[in-house]
Design a protein around this motif. Structure first.
Motif, PDB file in Angstrom:
ATOM      1  N   GLY A 138       9.148  -0.424   0.983  1.00  0.00           N
ATOM      2  CA  GLY A 138       7.717  -0.266   0.764  1.00  0.00           C
ATOM      3  C   GLY A 138       6.958  -0.688   2.015  1.00  0.00           C
ATOM      4  N   ARG A 173       0.842  -1.199   0.000  1.00  0.00           N
ATOM      5  CA  ARG A 173       0.000   0.000   0.000  1.00  0.00           C
ATOM      6  C   ARG A 173       0.874   1.244   0.000  1.00  0.00           C
ATOM      7  NH1 ARG A 173      -0.294   1.770   5.572  1.00  0.00           N
ATOM      8  NH2 ARG A 173       0.311   0.082   6.949  1.00  0.00           N
ATOM      9  N   GLU A 174       0.229   2.396  -0.193  1.00  0.00           N
ATOM     10  CA  GLU A 174       0.953   3.667  -0.229  1.00  0.00           C
ATOM     11  C   GLU A 174       1.357   4.096   1.182  1.00  0.00           C
ATOM     12  OE1 GLU A 174      -1.674   6.449  -2.037  1.00  0.00           O
ATOM     13  OE2 GLU A 174      -1.536   5.538  -4.010  1.00  0.00           O
ATOM     14  N   ASP A 175       2.506   4.789   1.262  1.00  0.00           N
ATOM     15  CA  ASP A 175       2.907   5.354   2.546  1.00  0.00           C
ATOM     16  C   ASP A 175       2.284   6.738   2.704  1.00  0.00           C
ATOM     17  OD1 ASP A 175       4.375   6.960   0.871  1.00  0.00           O
ATOM     18  OD2 ASP A 175       6.335   6.304   1.576  1.00  0.00           O
ATOM     19  N   GLY A 185       2.313   8.965  -0.334  1.00  0.00           N
ATOM     20  CA  GLY A 185       1.605   8.515  -1.523  1.00  0.00           C
ATOM     21  C   GLY A 185       2.426   7.612  -2.426  1.00  0.00           C
ATOM     22  N   ASP A 186       3.606   7.213  -1.959  1.00  0.00           N
ATOM     23  CA  ASP A 186       4.475   6.339  -2.750  1.00  0.00           C
ATOM     24  C   ASP A 186       4.287   4.890  -2.326  1.00  0.00           C
ATOM     25  OD1 ASP A 186       5.596   8.561  -4.015  1.00  0.00           O
ATOM     26  OD2 ASP A 186       7.146   8.761  -2.476  1.00  0.00           O
ATOM     27  N   ILE A 187       4.264   3.985  -3.293  1.00  0.00           N
ATOM     28  CA  ILE A 187       4.202   2.563  -2.981  1.00  0.00           C
ATOM     29  C   ILE A 187       5.613   2.039  -2.744  1.00  0.00           C
ATOM     30  CG2 ILE A 187       3.570   0.289  -3.868  1.00  0.00           C
ATOM     31  CD1 ILE A 187       1.308   1.668  -5.389  1.00  0.00           C
ATOM     32  N   TRP A 188       6.560   2.450  -3.563  1.00  0.00           N
ATOM     33  CA  TRP A 188       7.958   2.041  -3.439  1.00  0.00           C
ATOM     34  C   TRP A 188       8.825   3.271  -3.253  1.00  0.00           C
ATOM     35  CZ3 TRP A 188       8.094  -2.942  -2.860  1.00  0.00           C
ATOM     36  CH2 TRP A 188       7.164  -3.752  -3.505  1.00  0.00           C
ATOM     37  N   LYS A 189       9.851   3.164  -2.413  1.00  0.00           N
ATOM     38  CA  LYS A 189      10.820   4.245  -2.242  1.00  0.00           C
ATOM     39  C   LYS A 189      12.186   3.687  -2.634  1.00  0.00           C
ATOM     40  CE  LYS A 189      12.748   7.468   1.085  1.00  0.00           C
ATOM     41  NZ  LYS A 189      12.779   7.879   2.486  1.00  0.00           N
TER      42      LYS A 189
END
Length: 73
Positions: A32, A5-7, A10-14
């Motif tokens: 993530g 899910r989003e952090d 709003g990012d799913i992957w960093k």
């Protein structure tokens, strides 16, 4: 089963990269947020072998998805 899910940003992957001079290269880290679905329910359709003309019956039963999680460094 894992659900990503989003952090809060709003990012799913960093994706984080850093220079590693000892290896003469770069270190890449991907992070993530994942939710572990440990218990779920499944609908099964059961037939009556004694009466083949009978319609299938639907029954909801527990379905354990995760039985063991091991975290290692």
């Amino acid at each position: 089963m894992l659900s990503f899910r989003e952090d809060s940003d709003g990012d799913i992957w960093k994706l984080t990269t850093s220079r590693n001079p000892n290896a003469q290269g770069y270190d890449v880290e991907i992070t993530g947020v994942a939710d572990v679905v440990a218990d779920s329910m499944v609908k099964l359709k059961l037939a009556n072998p004694e009466d083949p003309s009978e319609r299938l019956q639907t029954v909801t039963v527990p379905f354990p998805v995760v039985t063991m999680i091991t975290l290692t460094p």
